[in-house]
Structure formats: structure tokens, C-alpha cells
Scaffold this active site. Sequence first.
Site, PDB file in Angstrom:
ATOM      1  N   ALA A  55       0.840  -1.202   0.000  1.00  0.00           N
ATOM      2  CA  ALA A  55       0.000   0.000   0.000  1.00  0.00           C
ATOM      3  C   ALA A  55       0.873   1.250   0.000  1.00  0.00           C
ATOM      4  O   ALA A  55       1.839   1.348   0.755  1.00  0.00           O
ATOM      5  CB  ALA A  55      -0.934  -0.015   1.201  1.00  0.00           C
ATOM      6  N   GLN A  56       0.525   2.185  -0.850  1.00  0.00           N
ATOM      7  CA  GLN A  56       1.360   3.381  -1.003  1.00  0.00           C
ATOM      8  C   GLN A  56       0.711   4.590  -0.352  1.00  0.00           C
ATOM      9  O   GLN A  56       1.247   5.193   0.572  1.00  0.00           O
ATOM     10  CB  GLN A  56       1.556   3.681  -2.495  1.00  0.00           C
ATOM     11  CG  GLN A  56       2.484   2.748  -3.198  1.00  0.00           C
ATOM     12  CD  GLN A  56       2.814   3.234  -4.609  1.00  0.00           C
ATOM     13  OE1 GLN A  56       2.272   4.233  -5.090  1.00  0.00           O
ATOM     14  NE2 GLN A  56       3.707   2.535  -5.273  1.00  0.00           N
TER      15      GLN A  56
ATOM     16  N   GLY B  17      -1.968   5.550   1.576  1.00  0.00           N
ATOM     17  CA  GLY B  17      -2.165   5.703   3.009  1.00  0.00           C
ATOM     18  C   GLY B  17      -3.497   5.195   3.488  1.00  0.00           C
ATOM     19  O   GLY B  17      -4.116   4.345   2.865  1.00  0.00           O
TER      20      GLY B  17
ATOM     21  N   GLU C 290      -6.643  12.222  -2.093  1.00  0.00           N
ATOM     22  CA  GLU C 290      -6.670  11.333  -3.261  1.00  0.00           C
ATOM     23  C   GLU C 290      -7.999  11.496  -3.980  1.00  0.00           C
ATOM     24  O   GLU C 290      -8.904  12.176  -3.496  1.00  0.00           O
ATOM     25  CB  GLU C 290      -6.456   9.873  -2.822  1.00  0.00           C
ATOM     26  CG  GLU C 290      -5.067   9.641  -2.253  1.00  0.00           C
ATOM     27  CD  GLU C 290      -4.841   8.228  -1.716  1.00  0.00           C
ATOM     28  OE1 GLU C 290      -5.815   7.485  -1.546  1.00  0.00           O
ATOM     29  OE2 GLU C 290      -3.677   7.895  -1.456  1.00  0.00           O
TER      30      GLU C 290
ATOM     31  N   HIS D 279      -6.884   0.224 -10.954  1.00  0.00           N
ATOM     32  CA  HIS D 279      -6.258   1.496 -10.568  1.00  0.00           C
ATOM     33  C   HIS D 279      -5.893   2.242 -11.842  1.00  0.00           C
ATOM     34  O   HIS D 279      -5.292   1.659 -12.754  1.00  0.00           O
ATOM     35  CB  HIS D 279      -5.008   1.232  -9.720  1.00  0.00           C
ATOM     36  CG  HIS D 279      -4.554   2.451  -8.973  1.00  0.00           C
ATOM     37  ND1 HIS D 279      -4.025   3.554  -9.609  1.00  0.00           N
ATOM     38  CD2 HIS D 279      -4.572   2.751  -7.652  1.00  0.00           C
ATOM     39  CE1 HIS D 279      -3.730   4.478  -8.697  1.00  0.00           C
ATOM     40  NE2 HIS D 279      -4.056   4.014  -7.505  1.00  0.00           N
TER      41      HIS D 279
ATOM     42  N   ARG E 232     -12.159   6.786  -8.823  1.00  0.00           N
ATOM     43  CA  ARG E 232     -11.253   5.905  -9.551  1.00  0.00           C
ATOM     44  C   ARG E 232     -11.876   5.218 -10.768  1.00  0.00           C
ATOM     45  O   ARG E 232     -11.249   5.074 -11.802  1.00  0.00           O
ATOM     46  CB  ARG E 232     -10.794   4.847  -8.562  1.00  0.00           C
ATOM     47  CG  ARG E 232      -9.454   4.338  -8.808  1.00  0.00           C
ATOM     48  CD  ARG E 232      -9.053   3.482  -7.640  1.00  0.00           C
ATOM     49  NE  ARG E 232      -8.168   4.201  -6.754  1.00  0.00           N
ATOM     50  CZ  ARG E 232      -7.590   3.644  -5.702  1.00  0.00           C
ATOM     51  NH1 ARG E 232      -7.831   2.388  -5.407  1.00  0.00           N
ATOM     52  NH2 ARG E 232      -6.773   4.343  -4.950  1.00  0.00           N
TER      53      ARG E 232
ATOM     54  N   HIS F  80      -6.489  -3.921  -9.445  1.00  0.00           N
ATOM     55  CA  HIS F  80      -5.888  -3.419  -8.204  1.00  0.00           C
ATOM     56  C   HIS F  80      -6.572  -3.948  -6.947  1.00  0.00           C
ATOM     57  O   HIS F  80      -5.916  -4.246  -5.946  1.00  0.00           O
ATOM     58  CB  HIS F  80      -5.983  -1.893  -8.239  1.00  0.00           C
ATOM     59  CG  HIS F  80      -5.420  -1.187  -7.054  1.00  0.00           C
ATOM     60  ND1 HIS F  80      -4.095  -1.276  -6.695  1.00  0.00           N
ATOM     61  CD2 HIS F  80      -5.998  -0.367  -6.128  1.00  0.00           C
ATOM     62  CE1 HIS F  80      -3.881  -0.538  -5.611  1.00  0.00           C
ATOM     63  NE2 HIS F  80      -5.022   0.005  -5.241  1.00  0.00           N
TER      64      HIS F  80
ATOM     65  N   ARG G 207     -14.652   1.363  -4.565  1.00  0.00           N
ATOM     66  CA  ARG G 207     -14.022   1.776  -3.303  1.00  0.00           C
ATOM     67  C   ARG G 207     -13.377   3.158  -3.413  1.00  0.00           C
ATOM     68  O   ARG G 207     -12.666   3.458  -4.386  1.00  0.00           O
ATOM     69  CB  ARG G 207     -12.936   0.766  -2.926  1.00  0.00           C
ATOM     70  CG  ARG G 207     -12.148   1.153  -1.685  1.00  0.00           C
ATOM     71  CD  ARG G 207     -11.156   0.079  -1.325  1.00  0.00           C
ATOM     72  NE  ARG G 207     -10.129  -0.082  -2.313  1.00  0.00           N
ATOM     73  CZ  ARG G 207      -8.909   0.452  -2.242  1.00  0.00           C
ATOM     74  NH1 ARG G 207      -8.558   1.200  -1.206  1.00  0.00           N
ATOM     75  NH2 ARG G 207      -8.028   0.243  -3.190  1.00  0.00           N
TER      76      ARG G 207
HETATM   77  P1  FAD Z   1      -3.275  -8.889   2.634  1.00  0.00           P
HETATM   78  O1  FAD Z   1      -2.494  -7.777   3.183  1.00  0.00           O
HETATM   79  O2  FAD Z   1      -3.234  -9.082   1.173  1.00  0.00           O
HETATM   80  O3  FAD Z   1      -2.787 -10.235   3.321  1.00  0.00           O
HETATM   81  C1  FAD Z   1      -3.241 -11.477   2.852  1.00  0.00           C
HETATM   82  C2  FAD Z   1      -2.611 -12.569   3.691  1.00  0.00           C
HETATM   83  O4  FAD Z   1      -3.303 -13.789   3.462  1.00  0.00           O
HETATM   84  C3  FAD Z   1      -1.147 -12.855   3.387  1.00  0.00           C
HETATM   85  O5  FAD Z   1      -0.472 -13.010   4.604  1.00  0.00           O
HETATM   86  C4  FAD Z   1      -1.182 -14.202   2.661  1.00  0.00           C
HETATM   87  O6  FAD Z   1      -0.036 -14.990   2.842  1.00  0.00           O
HETATM   88  C5  FAD Z   1      -2.368 -14.841   3.345  1.00  0.00           C
HETATM   89  N1  FAD Z   1      -3.013 -15.911   2.596  1.00  0.00           N
HETATM   90  C6  FAD Z   1      -3.718 -15.831   1.451  1.00  0.00           C
HETATM   91  N2  FAD Z   1      -4.166 -17.046   1.087  1.00  0.00           N
HETATM   92  C7  FAD Z   1      -3.724 -17.915   2.023  1.00  0.00           C
HETATM   93  C8  FAD Z   1      -3.831 -19.321   2.207  1.00  0.00           C
HETATM   94  N3  FAD Z   1      -4.488 -20.107   1.340  1.00  0.00           N
HETATM   95  N4  FAD Z   1      -3.247 -19.883   3.286  1.00  0.00           N
HETATM   96  C9  FAD Z   1      -2.555 -19.134   4.185  1.00  0.00           C
HETATM   97  N5  FAD Z   1      -2.410 -17.803   4.052  1.00  0.00           N
HETATM   98  C10 FAD Z   1      -2.992 -17.208   2.991  1.00  0.00           C
HETATM   99  N6  FAD Z   1      -5.415   0.383   0.406  1.00  0.00           N
HETATM  100  C11 FAD Z   1      -5.511   1.520   1.126  1.00  0.00           C
HETATM  101  O7  FAD Z   1      -6.415   1.664   1.961  1.00  0.00           O
HETATM  102  N7  FAD Z   1      -4.587   2.512   0.954  1.00  0.00           N
HETATM  103  C12 FAD Z   1      -3.570   2.426   0.060  1.00  0.00           C
HETATM  104  O8  FAD Z   1      -2.761   3.330  -0.059  1.00  0.00           O
HETATM  105  C13 FAD Z   1      -3.473   1.256  -0.729  1.00  0.00           C
HETATM  106  N8  FAD Z   1      -2.496   1.136  -1.656  1.00  0.00           N
HETATM  107  C14 FAD Z   1      -2.358  -0.052  -2.308  1.00  0.00           C
HETATM  108  C15 FAD Z   1      -1.294  -0.208  -3.188  1.00  0.00           C
HETATM  109  C16 FAD Z   1      -1.076  -1.417  -3.804  1.00  0.00           C
HETATM  110  C17 FAD Z   1       0.073  -1.579  -4.766  1.00  0.00           C
HETATM  111  C18 FAD Z   1      -1.946  -2.500  -3.541  1.00  0.00           C
HETATM  112  C19 FAD Z   1      -1.724  -3.837  -4.181  1.00  0.00           C
HETATM  113  C20 FAD Z   1      -3.033  -2.340  -2.695  1.00  0.00           C
HETATM  114  C21 FAD Z   1      -3.246  -1.116  -2.073  1.00  0.00           C
HETATM  115  N9  FAD Z   1      -4.319  -0.929  -1.204  1.00  0.00           N
HETATM  116  C22 FAD Z   1      -4.414   0.229  -0.495  1.00  0.00           C
HETATM  117  C23 FAD Z   1      -5.223  -2.031  -0.881  1.00  0.00           C
HETATM  118  C24 FAD Z   1      -4.787  -2.667   0.446  1.00  0.00           C
HETATM  119  O9  FAD Z   1      -3.379  -2.697   0.512  1.00  0.00           O
HETATM  120  C25 FAD Z   1      -5.307  -4.069   0.617  1.00  0.00           C
HETATM  121  O10 FAD Z   1      -6.661  -4.124   0.307  1.00  0.00           O
HETATM  122  C26 FAD Z   1      -5.111  -4.517   2.059  1.00  0.00           C
HETATM  123  O11 FAD Z   1      -3.768  -4.377   2.423  1.00  0.00           O
HETATM  124  C27 FAD Z   1      -5.549  -5.952   2.227  1.00  0.00           C
HETATM  125  O12 FAD Z   1      -5.181  -6.372   3.512  1.00  0.00           O
HETATM  126  P2  FAD Z   1      -5.602  -7.797   4.013  1.00  0.00           P
HETATM  127  O13 FAD Z   1      -5.150  -7.900   5.417  1.00  0.00           O
HETATM  128  O14 FAD Z   1      -7.022  -8.024   3.711  1.00  0.00           O
HETATM  129  O15 FAD Z   1      -4.799  -8.815   3.058  1.00  0.00           O
HETATM  130  C1  SIN Z   2      -2.920   4.606  -4.103  1.00  0.00           C
HETATM  131  O1  SIN Z   2      -1.994   4.933  -3.379  1.00  0.00           O
HETATM  132  O2  SIN Z   2      -3.256   5.199  -5.124  1.00  0.00           O
HETATM  133  C2  SIN Z   2      -3.686   3.404  -3.716  1.00  0.00           C
HETATM  134  C3  SIN Z   2      -4.686   3.799  -2.743  1.00  0.00           C
HETATM  135  C4  SIN Z   2      -5.714   2.738  -2.603  1.00  0.00           C
HETATM  136  O3  SIN Z   2      -5.744   1.782  -3.367  1.00  0.00           O
HETATM  137  O4  SIN Z   2      -6.518   2.896  -1.702  1.00  0.00           O
END
Ligand code: FAD
Ligand code: SIN
Length: 527
Positions: free
Chosen positions: A45-46, A48, A113, A241, A288, A349, A384
Amino acid sequence: MTRKFDFLVIGSGIAGISFALKAAKYGKVALLCKTTLIDSNTSYAQGGIASVTYAPDTFEKHISDTLISGDGHCDLSVVEKVVHEAPSQIEELLNWGVAFDKNEKGLFDLHREGGHSEHRILHHKDNTGFEIQESLIRQVKTHPDIEVFEHYFAIEILTQHHCGQIVTHHTPNIECYGAYVLDLNSNNIHTFLAKITLLATGGIGSVYSTTTNPEIATGDGIAMVHRARGAIKDMEFVQFHPTALYHPGERPTFLITEAIRGYGAVLRTQDGKEFMHKYDERGSLAPRDIVARAIDNEMKMRGHDYVYLDVTRMDAKETKKHFPNIYKKCLELGIDITKDYIPVSPTQHYLCGGIVVDKNAKSSINRLYAAGECSCTGLHGANRLASNSLIEAIVYANAAVEDAAKRIDKLSFNDCIPDWNDEGTSLTEEMVLITQSFKEVEQIMSSYVGIVRSNLRLIRALHRLEILYRETENLFDKSVVSNEICELRNVISVAYLIIKQAIARKESRGLHYTVDYPERMKNEVRK
Ligand code: FAD
Ligand code: SIN
């Protein structure tokens, strides 16, 4: 081998770890991830994390921005819950050591944003997620009541089905008793029994050929719940995205944060012309879905593979200070963002839909909770709002703990679960078939289930996927279980759910745009 824990947490991003840290007050926790603790969408996540911090921002404004972005499909009471609870969850992150940037006056430096009417994004430079993930990992590693299992792949959640009962969508009170888990270190399959299970398995980017998500994003939690007959919804709302760095061949695609547009960057076609005001009066800061569609349209009309993001008019020193990682990454590719335009194009994304949960993060399966990107709370609606994902994940992980804590003492383990049965499986050499089928799924989804859809394309995607589904199930039945074959099954299930739910929606709304039904069903005007 059977292991027993009060809480089984599958996934170690912000949702899983924050749940584990709080649940550990009430019992023993197993925290599983399929690779390493740092490898998550959270780490990438970049921009915030959105939360109302200072005037002139208000809860009402954050609520209104979320609803507008969600295009008439959000659950108002959920939006209110998340927005109101956000500040206290930010406090939790600060207590766990997350360092959000501050300005010279000692106040939080808030970014803005697309779709946000105020500056309200707390951030750590342009790598907020990594800062959060590292801080949470530091906490979890030293916790006496949390056992961490890295390289443990959850194959299937356990229900009455595994005790020999027939379970259908109509079975009342389906219950979850834990999961079968493949230990990738030893290749043994363990039975993890738990009183409460939390799915926090993150996103689905691997279903598409270009994505900002790391490889772990194969929708495992969603597919497991679907197989267990749990409720899944809103899968048609796949977020692209608008501004991923155009650098063919790189996977995951490097993101150029939306915060850079909040800071002053504008979009231009390859001949240098601004175009966003043709599509929306908010220009480059429109929600978005609108920006991604506008870029897609400009690219298709001109036969171009990318447009430009121009931040050159801003102060170079400030740009480097706010976006050091983007500056560095682009410079490595010969692009000095303080002088050169950045080539960008829309890329998969985020997924707004997923495992249906109530306001306590409870899924339709008893004793099973879900939080983070794998869940569907009703916050995001059809699109979103930027930076609302991290905050949703931590608010719902907290809700799950609060609810589970009230019932954990009344629950017991279910000992009827047999060991994993791999009788009749022998195939181990079909890796090439698996990787090939994976590519086919990505191609089907990217070609036919992208930003602009049609009935014809969706039906074509479904037919092609059905062939892959049959072949893969056949392969799975004969194969010694591996994470690769499980992930392939999971991406096929997720792709199927996206296509089926997209076909069922006879309108265009938010991220689901189809040329066959270009209007909203009730013909509402989007504010
Ligand atoms: P994740 O952080 O994806 O964690 C998933 C976990 O599940 C991992 O540990 C993985 O190993 C585990 N897992 C999956 N399948 C299995 C399995 N079968 N068995 C065991 N473990 C498993 N959101 C924002 O609000 N702000 C931002 O600035 C933002 N920027 C982003 C930038 C990028 C490049 C990306 C890709 C996303 C961004 N997002 C942002 C979205 C946000 O980062 C994600 O939606 C959020 O981090 C998801 O968190 P989570 O805990 O649900 O899953
Ligand atoms: C971004 O930094 O543009 C990603 C933010 C988000 O996906 O919420």
C-alpha cells in the site's frame, strides 16, 4: 497431525495481524500465512489510510465521499460505522509503533486522493503499507500467545461436510471448525482445529494478467467459502487502478499512487493534452472508476498503450520528499519524474466484493469471520474510495475480536474431523499444465472481463472458463495436493464468481460498466 487453537487466523496482512494481536487477550492464536509475514498486499500500500483527523474535515464529509464513490451501492450504516471508528483504530496503529508523517508544526501531514473532498490520508511517505506491516510484525513476533506459521497454506475450511454430513446452500447453521493446512516446509497436511476462524486472505489480482497485487493474491479465502457453501457477493466490482506504471512484463505492476494527483499531477494523452475534464468536472481527482474508464477510452480511441501522468509542474524538491520511492523506481527506468512525464495505464488493483459479512465481521458460516480485502462489508459499494481499504480492514478485524470474545468461552473443538484423505492421488508432474492453465485464466479475464464489458464477452469468458474448470477438477482429484493446484482451483472459482455476478447485473454501476446496459437500473443520476 492435529493442532488446536482458540483462534485460527488465515492471513497476515493488516486484517489478520491486527485481529491476532487483539484476540490473543482471549486465548491462544495461530497466525498462518502462505509465504512470509511481510508478503502481503498490505506491504504494497502506497497512498495511506483514510481517517478524519482535523477540521475542516468532518465525519459527514468522509461519509459523503465514500457514498458518492460507491455509486449508490454502499450500506450507509456500514459507512458510518467505519468512518466513526477510524480515528480510534488509527490510535491503535500509532500505539503499535506506526509512524505516520508529520509536518513542521508536528501535525499529521494529510494527503488527498481521488474522490476525497478533503486532505484526510495519513501516510508514511509513499510506502505506508510497508510501514504498517513492519510495525505489526514487530508486535506479533514477540507476542507469547500468538504462534506464527509461515509457509502454511490453507487448503480448505472445515465444516460438517468433513464429518460426513451433506452440506448444501440450504443447510441451516453451517459451522466452521478450522482448516486443513498444507505445511509447505515439510509437505504434510495438518488439521488445525479452532473455536473461531478468521479469514484474512486478501485480494484476487492473480486472476488478471496485469495487477498491482503480489502473487499471493489468488482469492483463496473467497474460493474456500464458496466451496463450503458460504455467501459471496459483489464480485463484479473489480477495481482497476487508473495509474499503474506502464512497464510491460513487470509483475506486479508498480503503482503510481493516486496521492500524486491529489498533490497536483495531471493526466495527459501522449500528445500532451489534458483530457479528464471532458469526462468529469473533478478532472484528474474524479473517483477511480471514472478516471480508469476515461483513460481506457482515450487509449482505445488513439490505439495507445498508455497515457501520461505529469507532475513536472510541481516543485521538484517537494515531489522527491513526498514520493521518494516512486521517484527512485522511475529513475531506475530512466524517467526523472520531476522533468519527464510518467507513462501509466489502468491495471487490476482491488476487489470490492467477497465473503459476505455482517457488522461484526461474521460470515454466513457460523464461527467463521472474515476481514480485509477478502470480505464484503458494504463499505465500498460499487467502487471503493481510495485509502478506505486499510481502514476497513482494521475496523472490521476489531469488530470480529469484540464479537468473538463474547462467545469463545462457550465454544468447544469439534473432534469429528478426520485427517486429510489423499487416497487415489498420485500425479505430481503436471506443473506445466498448472502454469499454462493459470495463464489461460488471466487471459480470459483480461480479454473479456475488464473495464468495459458486454454480454457477448462475459458469456465467451464463461464458456472458456468452464473447460478449464472441468480439466482442473479432474487434475486435482488425481494429484498429490500442492499449493499450485489449490491456487489454480481458487482463481478459477474466483473468476467464475466474477463472471456469473457480472452477468447477473443488468445495469452499469461503479466499476461494472457494460455496453449492453449503459445506465443505472433505477436511472439515478450519479452525484
Ligand atoms: P493482505 O495484506 O493481502 O494479506 C493477505 C494474507 O493472506 C497474506 O499473509 C497471505 O499470505 C495470506 N493468505 C492468502 N491465502 C492464504 C492461504 N491459502 N493460506 C494461508 N495464508 C494465505 N489500500 C488503502 O487503503 N490505501 C492504500 O494506499 C493502498 N495502496 C495499495 C497499493 C497497492 C500496490 C496495492 C496492491 C493495494 C493497495 N491498497 C491500499 C489495498 C490494500 O493494501 C489491501 O486491500 C489490504 O492491504 C488488504 O489487507 P488484508 O489484510 O485483507 O490482506
Ligand atoms: C494509491 O496509493 O493510489 C492506492 C490507494 C488505494 O488503493 O486505496
